[in-house]
Scaffold this motif. Structure first.
Motif, PDB file in Angstrom:
ATOM      1  N   MET A 228       1.187  -1.100  -0.326  1.00 19.61           N
ATOM      2  CA  MET A 228      -0.408   0.177   0.154  1.00 19.61           C
ATOM      3  C   MET A 228       0.705   1.294  -0.211  1.00 19.61           C
ATOM      4  SD  MET A 228      -3.285  -0.607   0.046  1.00 19.61           S
ATOM      5  CE  MET A 228      -4.063  -2.519  -0.165  1.00 19.61           C
ATOM      6  N   LYS A 229       0.405   2.391  -0.568  1.00 19.97           N
ATOM      7  CA  LYS A 229       1.486   3.570  -0.974  1.00 19.97           C
ATOM      8  C   LYS A 229       1.016   4.173   0.483  1.00 19.97           C
ATOM      9  CE  LYS A 229       1.417   4.019  -5.939  1.00 19.97           C
ATOM     10  NZ  LYS A 229       0.345   4.708  -7.205  1.00 19.97           N
ATOM     11  N   GLU A 230       1.838   5.376   0.265  1.00 18.03           N
ATOM     12  CA  GLU A 230       1.895   5.975   1.183  1.00 18.03           C
ATOM     13  C   GLU A 230       0.557   7.048   1.854  1.00 18.03           C
ATOM     14  OE1 GLU A 230       2.945   6.027   5.013  1.00 18.03           O
ATOM     15  OE2 GLU A 230       4.148   4.377   4.903  1.00 18.03           O
ATOM     16  N   ARG A 231      -0.637   7.863   2.051  1.00 21.30           N
ATOM     17  CA  ARG A 231      -1.809   8.289   1.579  1.00 21.30           C
ATOM     18  C   ARG A 231      -0.815   9.519   1.874  1.00 21.30           C
ATOM     19  NH1 ARG A 231      -5.859   5.240   5.515  1.00 21.30           N
ATOM     20  NH2 ARG A 231      -3.811   5.760   7.257  1.00 21.30           N
ATOM     21  N   THR A 232      -1.465  10.787   0.994  1.00 27.25           N
ATOM     22  CA  THR A 232      -0.888  12.158   0.806  1.00 27.25           C
ATOM     23  C   THR A 232      -1.978  13.064   0.654  1.00 27.25           C
ATOM     24  OG1 THR A 232      -0.828  12.193  -2.195  1.00 27.25           O
ATOM     25  CG2 THR A 232       1.340  11.590  -0.718  1.00 27.25           C
ATOM     26  N   GLU A 233      -2.233  13.863  -0.168  1.00 23.15           N
ATOM     27  CA  GLU A 233      -3.121  15.143   0.517  1.00 23.15           C
ATOM     28  C   GLU A 233      -3.921  14.870  -0.935  1.00 23.15           C
ATOM     29  OE1 GLU A 233      -2.262  19.387   1.274  1.00 23.15           O
ATOM     30  OE2 GLU A 233      -0.613  18.890   2.535  1.00 23.15           O
ATOM     31  N   LYS A 234      -3.206  14.248  -1.895  1.00 21.73           N
ATOM     32  CA  LYS A 234      -4.072  13.252  -2.828  1.00 21.73           C
ATOM     33  C   LYS A 234      -5.367  12.965  -3.118  1.00 21.73           C
ATOM     34  CE  LYS A 234      -0.319  14.659  -6.469  1.00 21.73           C
ATOM     35  NZ  LYS A 234       0.877  14.075  -7.534  1.00 21.73           N
ATOM     36  N   ASP A 235      -4.850  12.000  -1.037  1.00 19.83           N
ATOM     37  CA  ASP A 235      -5.559  11.169  -1.135  1.00 19.83           C
ATOM     38  C   ASP A 235      -7.379  11.408  -0.783  1.00 19.83           C
ATOM     39  OD1 ASP A 235      -4.727   8.252  -2.116  1.00 19.83           O
ATOM     40  OD2 ASP A 235      -3.219   8.824  -1.115  1.00 19.83           O
ATOM     41  N   LEU A 236      -7.258  12.751  -0.540  1.00 18.12           N
ATOM     42  CA  LEU A 236      -8.335  13.539  -0.143  1.00 18.12           C
ATOM     43  C   LEU A 236      -9.494  13.913  -0.646  1.00 18.12           C
ATOM     44  CD1 LEU A 236      -6.283  15.907   2.946  1.00 18.12           C
ATOM     45  CD2 LEU A 236      -7.730  13.371   2.959  1.00 18.12           C
ATOM     46  N   VAL A 237      -9.067  14.275  -1.827  1.00 16.92           N
ATOM     47  CA  VAL A 237     -10.189  14.542  -3.125  1.00 16.92           C
ATOM     48  C   VAL A 237     -11.510  13.621  -2.902  1.00 16.92           C
ATOM     49  CG1 VAL A 237     -10.532  14.831  -5.774  1.00 16.92           C
ATOM     50  CG2 VAL A 237      -7.963  15.271  -4.437  1.00 16.92           C
ATOM     51  N   TYR A 238     -11.628  12.540  -2.913  1.00 19.36           N
ATOM     52  CA  TYR A 238     -12.955  11.981  -3.208  1.00 19.36           C
ATOM     53  C   TYR A 238     -13.454  12.436  -1.627  1.00 19.36           C
ATOM     54  CZ  TYR A 238     -12.692   8.976   1.413  1.00 19.36           C
ATOM     55  OH  TYR A 238     -12.258   8.677   2.452  1.00 19.36           O
ATOM     56  N   LEU A 239     -13.093  13.112  -0.805  1.00 22.05           N
ATOM     57  CA  LEU A 239     -13.952  14.061   0.461  1.00 22.05           C
ATOM     58  C   LEU A 239     -13.927  14.843   0.755  1.00 22.05           C
ATOM     59  CD1 LEU A 239     -11.522  12.039   3.870  1.00 22.05           C
ATOM     60  CD2 LEU A 239     -14.303  11.596   3.658  1.00 22.05           C
ATOM     61  N   GLU A 240     -13.605  16.140  -0.376  1.00 19.58           N
ATOM     62  CA  GLU A 240     -13.790  16.722   0.061  1.00 19.58           C
ATOM     63  C   GLU A 240     -14.518  17.210  -1.615  1.00 19.58           C
ATOM     64  OE1 GLU A 240      -9.684  18.280  -1.871  1.00 19.58           O
ATOM     65  OE2 GLU A 240      -8.863  18.255   0.220  1.00 19.58           O
ATOM     66  N   ASN A 241     -14.782  16.581  -2.661  1.00 19.00           N
ATOM     67  CA  ASN A 241     -15.932  16.607  -3.256  1.00 19.00           C
ATOM     68  C   ASN A 241     -16.847  15.952  -2.905  1.00 19.00           C
ATOM     69  OD1 ASN A 241     -13.701  16.410  -5.512  1.00 19.00           O
ATOM     70  ND2 ASN A 241     -13.926  14.507  -5.994  1.00 19.00           N
ATOM     71  N   ILE A 242     -17.202  15.751  -1.667  1.00 20.19           N
ATOM     72  CA  ILE A 242     -18.645  14.704  -1.104  1.00 20.19           C
ATOM     73  C   ILE A 242     -18.873  16.306  -0.276  1.00 20.19           C
ATOM     74  CG2 ILE A 242     -20.184  13.560   0.543  1.00 20.19           C
ATOM     75  CD1 ILE A 242     -17.646  11.146   0.349  1.00 20.19           C
ATOM     76  N   ILE A 243     -17.541  16.811   0.240  1.00 21.05           N
ATOM     77  CA  ILE A 243     -18.202  17.856   1.517  1.00 21.05           C
ATOM     78  C   ILE A 243     -18.463  19.026   0.154  1.00 21.05           C
ATOM     79  CG2 ILE A 243     -16.835  20.241   2.622  1.00 21.05           C
ATOM     80  CD1 ILE A 243     -15.343  18.052   3.618  1.00 21.05           C
ATOM     81  N   GLU A 244     -17.792  19.067  -0.434  1.00 14.58           N
ATOM     82  CA  GLU A 244     -18.853  20.469  -2.004  1.00 14.58           C
ATOM     83  C   GLU A 244     -19.936  19.892  -2.722  1.00 14.58           C
ATOM     84  OE1 GLU A 244     -16.433  23.016  -2.420  1.00 14.58           O
ATOM     85  OE2 GLU A 244     -14.626  22.379  -1.779  1.00 14.58           O
ATOM     86  N   GLU A 245     -19.782  18.766  -2.506  1.00 12.61           N
ATOM     87  CA  GLU A 245     -21.568  18.684  -2.741  1.00 12.61           C
ATOM     88  C   GLU A 245     -22.337  18.733  -1.832  1.00 12.61           C
ATOM     89  OE1 GLU A 245     -24.461  17.396  -6.088  1.00 12.61           O
ATOM     90  OE2 GLU A 245     -22.045  17.864  -6.288  1.00 12.61           O
ATOM     91  N   LEU A 246     -22.071  18.498  -0.863  1.00  8.07           N
ATOM     92  CA  LEU A 246     -23.133  18.717   0.201  1.00  8.07           C
ATOM     93  C   LEU A 246     -23.126  19.915   0.589  1.00  8.07           C
ATOM     94  CD1 LEU A 246     -21.755  15.690   2.745  1.00  8.07           C
ATOM     95  CD2 LEU A 246     -23.459  15.569   1.890  1.00  8.07           C
ATOM     96  N   ASN A 247     -22.073  20.999   0.501  1.00 10.52           N
ATOM     97  CA  ASN A 247     -21.980  22.648   0.635  1.00 10.52           C
ATOM     98  C   ASN A 247     -22.873  23.098  -0.142  1.00 10.52           C
ATOM     99  OD1 ASN A 247     -21.449  23.691   3.162  1.00 10.52           O
ATOM    100  ND2 ASN A 247     -18.648  23.099   2.820  1.00 10.52           N
ATOM    101  N   LYS A 248     -23.171  22.609  -1.296  1.00 14.25           N
ATOM    102  CA  LYS A 248     -24.045  22.883  -2.578  1.00 14.25           C
ATOM    103  C   LYS A 248     -25.426  23.990  -1.962  1.00 14.25           C
ATOM    104  CE  LYS A 248     -21.800  21.732  -6.192  1.00 14.25           C
ATOM    105  NZ  LYS A 248     -22.192  20.128  -7.877  1.00 14.25           N
TER     106      LYS A 248
END
Length: 248
Positions: A228-248
């Motif tokens: 497994m790769k070390e996680r980076t900020e790129k792995d947060l994108v899926y959460l950010e997308n959900i947050i953005e959608e819920l914030n609309k």
């Protein structure tokens, strides 16, 4: 002439039937028979199961995918890669709560202030379920802090644990965790949410409805290094997308 044609057809059929099929992970890797390839896949799955947590809500399962096929006069070479699926076992009550209002609660934060669902309504809320001796929980805290830094007060960031106030305070002296800390929540976590493994990430919409439940920040499999790769900020994108959608 007919005899020669029949012989030619027979030879072509024979070559077709007897041509052997092999597998390689790259142009330079070793050639494997199908049995050898399947043995390697089995070994990877056995290793994953052996090293995994039997109560984990996520696991990865290995198979293989053919990328291209090279046909030769007497053989077929399939260039393949590991196909890793990181999947949820989803065998806990908490997953059934998706698209339902989160169970009501009356809990205390680390400052002994009472918190209920009403306190968080009106904003998207990210809830992290964790405890201080949970290695994967602690490992993802820096990335969770990154989310908090990005959205600041636009989103509620709440961490809920069954640990005592004293234990969490001692932990926070050593490690920064910028979420609001809800403590002593054993009964709520076990009985109301039906949670049995950690970490978990829950996202609520502005009305307190659970729109996402996941077993922490997912990791990505490194095909070359076979880990497994070390996680980076790129792995947060899926959460950010959900947050953005819920914030609309």
């Amino acid at each position: 002439m007919k005899k020669e044609i029949l012989v030619l057809v027979f030879m072509l059929c024979y070559l077709s039937i007897t041509s052997q099929e092999f597998y390689k992970f790259s142009d330079k890797s070793e050639i494997l028979t199908k049995i050898q390839l399947e043995n390697k896949i089995s070994e990877l799955n056995i290793k994953a199961k052996k090293n995994g947590n039997k109560n984990a809500t996520h696991r990865f399962k290995a198979s293989y995918k053919i990328l291209k096929t090279l046909k030769k006069s007497d053989s077929i070479i399939n260039i393949v890669r590991y196909d890793i699926k990181y999947e949820s076992t989803r065998n806990e009550k908490i997953f059934i709560l998706e698209n339902k209002k989160i169970p009501e609660f009356k809990l205390r934060n680390i400052e002994s202030k009472r918190r209920t669902l009403e306190h968080y309504k009106g904003k998207v809320t990210l809830i992290n379920l964790w405890f201080t001796n949970c290695f994967p929980c602690v490992k993802e805290i820096p990335l969770l802090n990154t989310l908090k830094e990005k959205y600041k007060n636009e989103v509620n960031f709440v961490a809920i644990t069954f640990d005592s106030k004293e234990k969490v305070k001692h932990f926070l002296k050593k490690k920064k965790f910028n979420f609001e800390q809800i403590v002593n929540a054993k009964n709520y976590l076990k009985k109301e949410l039906g949670n049995r493994s950690y970490p978990k990430i829950i996202l609520l919409n502005k009305q307190g409805v659970i729109k996402y439940v996941g077993g922490g920040i997912p990791t990505v499999y490194d095909y070359e290094k076979k880990k497994m790769k070390e996680r980076t900020e790129k792995d947060l994108v899926y959460l950010e997308n959900i947050i953005e959608e819920l914030n609309k």
